[in-house]
Design an enzyme around this catalytic site. Structure first.
Site, short mmCIF file in Angstrom:
data_model
loop_
_atom_site.label_atom_id
_atom_site.label_comp_id
_atom_site.label_asym_id
_atom_site.label_seq_id
_atom_site.Cartn_x
_atom_site.Cartn_y
_atom_site.Cartn_z
N LYS A 146 -1.40 9.57 -4.15
CA LYS A 146 -1.03 10.59 -3.17
C LYS A 146 -0.55 11.90 -3.77
O LYS A 146 -0.82 12.97 -3.27
CB LYS A 146 0.05 10.04 -2.26
N1 GLU Z 1 3.10 13.27 8.34
C1 GLU Z 1 2.19 12.19 8.22
C2 GLU Z 1 1.56 12.23 6.82
O1 GLU Z 1 1.66 13.25 6.17
C3 GLU Z 1 1.12 12.31 9.28
C4 GLU Z 1 0.37 11.07 9.58
C5 GLU Z 1 -0.33 11.22 10.93
O2 GLU Z 1 -1.32 11.92 10.98
O3 GLU Z 1 0.16 10.67 11.90
O4 GLU Z 1 1.01 11.27 6.36
#
Ligand code: GLU
Length: 493
Positions: free
Chosen positions: A256
């Site tokens: 990530k």
């Molecule tokens: N804030 C979450 C992430 O960055 C978003 C995930 C989603 O799209 O619900 O993984």
């Protein structure tokens, strides 16, 4: 009335866009745009630690470079503003109060020491880590007293104690879990900030999101999210969980936070956004028919989110290079030269030869490398030899296969003599090629014995464009000079 289709990208502002997140962004964008809907950007920054200043602007910039444009965002604003979660604290406060009222959540005063100990014990007993619900049944007076006395607390979601929970993923169909497997996870942290699990659902509802596209790492939260919608009495949007992207080497998940898989890095190396998008879209989706080369416009027309695969996709940089090379080869030469210029500049700056600083020479340099380029940054290394006054290469490189040094020298003299007969005004690639090939043909000579040393004499490299192209671009004087240097070098072998 049917609802307007709406989707969102909901990244944390970490400072760069991971290539896997570009895939999420693209699939979300195509899902929504293929149905004529609106795509919005919402920043999920409730985790203070991860905030990086300027990150939103950078993110929007790189997404726009990729061709993904938003209808609403923190920069554009829109009817559902604010689009940054840290600016929506009041909204979460109001909604958690509502949820407490509806008995969908409860205060938990357990200390972190207690929770740590509990987790250690669960681990030792090989039990899944799960809150033991000690605070779930505190009576309201007790809760009020603790809050009034300033005891820190979190707010947890109240999961059903038994039965089954069903949720529906657009790609996988119905997913059923046993309620007993669900943890009463935290919705509001002790600092008053909401977790992803709360803010994300509240915002998706208030922003009238109809289609949620997110990575499949969120599937374990999915039933809990659906229960939260139900506890509020809200409709559940459609959910599309995207397959993971695996590394080709080793098969692990593309990590990530690695900087080297950031979109910014691909952009700097000279990957074209069209090629990158075309490559990324194939990570989990395939058009009908054999034609894999598709522009964003065509993708919007052809994309069908129901056809996204649910099995893992593999990130193969060789395939990306293939796509990028393909797009580079199809580019207009003027445009390619303009885009290649930042990468070429160092070579151009190095030469003292004013002819080589001219737009025409630079364009020719790009032209003869266009076929071989995989990414724009390759142009620096590939064209360097054209700008050097003196080439450095081991003399032995001039010799083709089992040739004798003497024969090699003799062959270069032959080439020099042929080229000397071509006047400056007739110095075209076609003339150079025709004259040399004609001679070799007429005398039944092997091309490699002549063309290899000529090419090395002109480039000093194992790999380069062919000798006719290079001789043409370098010009008559310089070509003859470089061949002479090679002839002289072979004297001492
Ligand atoms: N804030 C979450 C992430 O960055 C978003 C995930 C989603 O799209 O619900 O993984």
């Amino acid at each position: 009335m049917t609802k307007k289709i709406r989707g969102r990208l909901a990244p944390s502002p970490t400072g760069f866009l991971h290539i896997g997140n570009l895939r999420t962004a693209l699939f979300g964008y195509l899902t929504i745009k293929s149905m004529g809907g609106d795509y919005i950007l919402r920043i999920e920054d409730t985790d203070d630690k991860r905030f990086v200043p300027g990150a939103i602007e950078k993110l929007v910039d790189v997404l726009e470079w990729s061709g993904i444009k938003f209808d609403e965002s923190p920069l554009l604003s829109g009817p559902y503003a604010p689009y940054v979660q840290s600016e929506r604290k009041e909204i979460y406060k109001k909604h958690i109060d509502e949820l407490l009222q509806k008995d969908g959540a409860y205060h938990c005063f357990c200390s972190s020491e207690r929770l740590d100990k509990m987790r250690e014990e669960q681990q030792a007993n090989k039990k899944p880590p799960r809150y033991d619900r000690q605070c779930r049944n505190l009576n309201p007076e007790e809760v009020s007293k603790k809050i009034a006395s300033g005891e820190p607390f979190v707010i947890r979601q109240k999961m059903p104690l038994d039965g089954e929970v069903k949720c529906f993923d657009e790609l996988r169909g119905e997913i059923t879990v046993n309620a007993q497997e669900l943890d009463d996870h935290v919705l509001i942290k002790s600092n008053g900030m909401p977790t992803y699990q709360f803010a994300n659902i509240v915002d998706d509802h208030l922003m009238e999101i109809t289609h949620v596209t997110r990575g499949e790492e969120w599937i374990p939260s999915f039933p809990k999210n659906v229960l939260l919608y139900t506890a509020f009495g809200w409709d559940v949007p459609k959910f599309i969980h995207l397959p993971v992207v695996l590394n080709k080497e080793g098969g692990g998940k593309l990590s990530k936070r690695q900087g080297d898989v950031s979109v910014e890095e691909f952009r700097e190396k000279g990957y074209l956004s069209d090629a990158l998008i075309n490559f990324i879209v194939l990570l989990g989706w395939h058009p009908e028919g054999d034609d894999e080369i598709l522009s964003m416009e065509e993708l919007i027309k052809k994309f069908d989110h129901k056809k996204i695969s649910s099995s893992p996709a593999v990130f193969d940089v060789e395939k990306l290079n293939y796509f990028n090379g393909y797009y580079i080869r199809r580019m207009d030469l003027d445009k390619l030269t303009e885009m290649a210029m930042p990468y070429l500049k160092e070579n151009v700056d190095k030469t003292s030869d004013t002819r080589k600083k001219s737009p025409d020479f630079i364009k020719q340099a790009v032209k003869i490398e266009q076929e071989r380029l995989k990414k724009l940054s390759d142009i620096k290394e590939y064209t360097e030899f054209l700008f050097l006054d003196k080439l450095e290469y081991p003399k032995e490189m001039l010799i083709w296969k089992k040739q004798e040094a003497g024969d090699c020298k003799y062959n270069l003299i032959t080439i020099r003599n042929i080229l000397e007969k071509i006047a400056s005004e007739e110095w075209t690639k076609e003339n150079i090629e025709n004259k040399i090939l004609q001679y070799l043909n007429d005398n039944a000579l092997k091309a490699g014995d002549f063309l290899w040393p000529t090419r090395v004499a002109l480039t000093g490299k194992q790999q380069s464009p062919g000798p006719f192209d290079v001789a043409f671009v370098l010009g008559r004087e310089e070509s003859l000079e470089k061949i002479q240097i090679a002839i002289d070098a072979l004297n001492v072998l």
